[in-house]
Design an enzyme around this catalytic site. Structure first.
Site, short mmCIF file in Angstrom:
data_model
loop_
_atom_site.label_atom_id
_atom_site.label_comp_id
_atom_site.label_asym_id
_atom_site.label_seq_id
_atom_site.Cartn_x
_atom_site.Cartn_y
_atom_site.Cartn_z
N ASP A 1 -4.43 -6.06 -7.88
CA ASP A 1 -4.64 -5.32 -6.64
C ASP A 1 -4.83 -3.85 -7.03
O ASP A 1 -4.62 -3.46 -8.19
CB ASP A 1 -3.45 -5.51 -5.70
CG ASP A 1 -3.84 -5.40 -4.22
OD1 ASP A 1 -4.89 -4.82 -3.93
OD2 ASP A 1 -3.08 -5.89 -3.37
N HIS B 1 0.83 -1.21 0.00
CA HIS B 1 0.00 0.00 0.00
C HIS B 1 0.87 1.26 0.00
O HIS B 1 0.45 2.31 -0.48
CB HIS B 1 -0.91 0.03 1.24
CG HIS B 1 -1.97 -1.02 1.23
ND1 HIS B 1 -1.76 -2.29 1.72
CD2 HIS B 1 -3.25 -0.99 0.78
CE1 HIS B 1 -2.87 -3.00 1.59
NE2 HIS B 1 -3.79 -2.22 1.02
#
Length: 448
Positions: free
Chosen positions: A347, A275
């Protein structure tokens, strides 16, 4: 005298033979002149034993026509069976097909004008909810239904997805009883409890009208310093993760929710949170095959519906592209060596691992060329539009063929059809009963 008698006898025998011959000829002529009886196959060109009954007077023409039609049907070459997925694909415009390849995020806790415009203009094939999109159970269900209603002008029903793993990754409102982490369930070593977990997760998200769950996590927790996986994994054993992960997947599937296994090729040995930035894992193909890939191969053998690919660089396989953008990892390994032909989802392309190292339009083209079907991009309506415009221009300019787009959209449509998705589907389930079932199941987990 002796000679004379023999001569007479000889003449008599000859006369009798002639008489018998004449009688036989007459009988043969008579028999040939008789009408053929029902059941005879003498005049059948195929030697068929089908009885040919005498037709009623006046019906000869219609029977002849019917027989001719039957012969034409029997002799006609067999027609190919209709392919409803291909038929649906053939009806879509280029814009509609590209939209199916985008799974976008939304802002706030109610449908705003920008989200409506994105659904109308980019025709996105799916939406993902995060924690900041969730309020009460009724409020969340209303939000989900408003998106489905906005999508009804589009020809394909929309994926409504969420990350509902249990443990610290939970998107359900407080009214819904919580489900413990995969790590807790993994400690029981009980595949039946993992399958029940999948069923309970499915029932949870169906209360709000979702139809896709980004679960189970199939990462093997092999690095204790991993900042992002930890107890999201069932454990540090590939065998355990495979057995319980596939069981959870089957549980989700059995309740009519689409499971998405993650994070291929394996996020368990990273020391950086993707992230925030791009993790690097210096493992060889052989090392990955002996640990990280085992659960994903098990899921593929069980015909998993969708696989999420992580933003991790594996330089010993592909030094230039993270897995989510890599033809080596997606094309050669997942599609090729694993023989996987289901849906591949990236993702979130707005995560730091991509955003800090690639332009969004470059990443979009690279991942499609690598073999991805759905591009997940959350938190920004502008990002969804960028991906839409990028892919559309790439097709027009020849950078990506429309046939390549069709490959992905075919898989997406096939998945939606197999689960009979519809924008008419309403939230379902009994909250009180579900909560009671979760409490009872939790007792079993903690008792193990």
């Amino acid at each position: 005298m002796y000679v004379h008698n023999d001569s007479i006898k000889s003449k008599r025998r000859h006369s009798l033979q002639m008489l018998f011959l004449i009688i036989a000829v007459l009988m043969l002529i008579t028999a040939c002149g008789e009408t053929q009886k029902p059941g005879s196959t003498a005049n059948s060109p195929t030697g068929s034993t089908t009885e040919q009954q005498a037709a009623p007077e006046g019906s000869g023409d219609s029977d002849a026509e019917e027989a001719e039609e039957n012969n034409e049907q029997n002799n006609a070459s067999p027609q190919e069976e209709a392919d409803p997925v291909q038929e649906q694909l053939d009806q879509l415009s280029l814009d509609e097909k590209i939209g199916q390849m985008i799974l976008a995020g939304v802002q706030g806790t109610a449908l705003d004008d920008q989200a409506k415009q994105m659904i109308a203009d980019q025709k996105v094939g799916g939406i993902i909810f995060y924690g900041n999109n969730v309020t009460t159970l009724q409020g969340t269900a209303d939000f989900v239904q408003s998106i489905k209603e906005a999508n009804r002008s589009n020809p394909v029903p929309i994926f409504m997805s969420v990350d509902q793993e249990g443990g610290k990754v939970s998107r359900m409102p407080d009214e819904v009883q919580s489900i413990p982490s995969n790590g807790k369930v993994g400690a029981t070593n009980d595949a039946e409890l993992a399958e029940t977990m999948g069923k309970l997760l499915a029932r949870q998200i169906q209360l709000a009208g979702f139809n896709v769950d980004f679960a189970p996590v199939l990462d093997v927790n092999s690095n204790p310093n991993n900042p992002v996986i930890g107890d999201r994994s069932f454990g540090s054993s590939a065998e355990l993760v495979s057995r319980l992960g596939v069981a959870e997947m089957k549980g989700l599937r059995s309740e009519g929710v689409i499971p998405v296994v993650k994070h291929f090729p394996g996020h368990g040995d990273t020391s950086v949170d993707s992230h925030l930035d791009l993790p690097v894992v210096n493992k060889t193909e052989k090392q990955l095959a002996e640990l990280e890939w085992i659960p994903f191969q098990a899921a593929v053998k069980e015909h998993v519906e969708a696989v999420m690919v992580a933003h991790i660089l594996f330089p010993k396989l592909d030094p230039d592209h993270p897995a989510s953008l890599s033809d080596v990892i997606i094309g050669e390994h997942l599609r090729g060596k694993f023989n996987y032909d289901g849906v591949v989802i990236t993702d979130d392309l707005s995560m730091g691992a991509i955003a800090k190292n690639y332009k969004l339009n470059e990443a979009a083209i690279a991942t499609v060329q690598a073999g991805s079907d759905i591009l997940l991009v959350a938190h920004s309506y502008e990002s969804a539009k960028t991906i839409f415009d990028t892919l559309k221009n790439a097709v027009k300019n020849g950078g990506i063929t429309e046939s390549r787009i069709d490959e992905s959209v075919y898989r997406i449509l096939a998945l939606k059809q197999s689960y009979k998705l519809s924008d008419e589907q309403q939230p379902s389930g009994d909250l009180k009963q579900l909560n009671a079932d979760i409490v009872q199941w939790r007792k079993q987990v903690h008792a193990e």
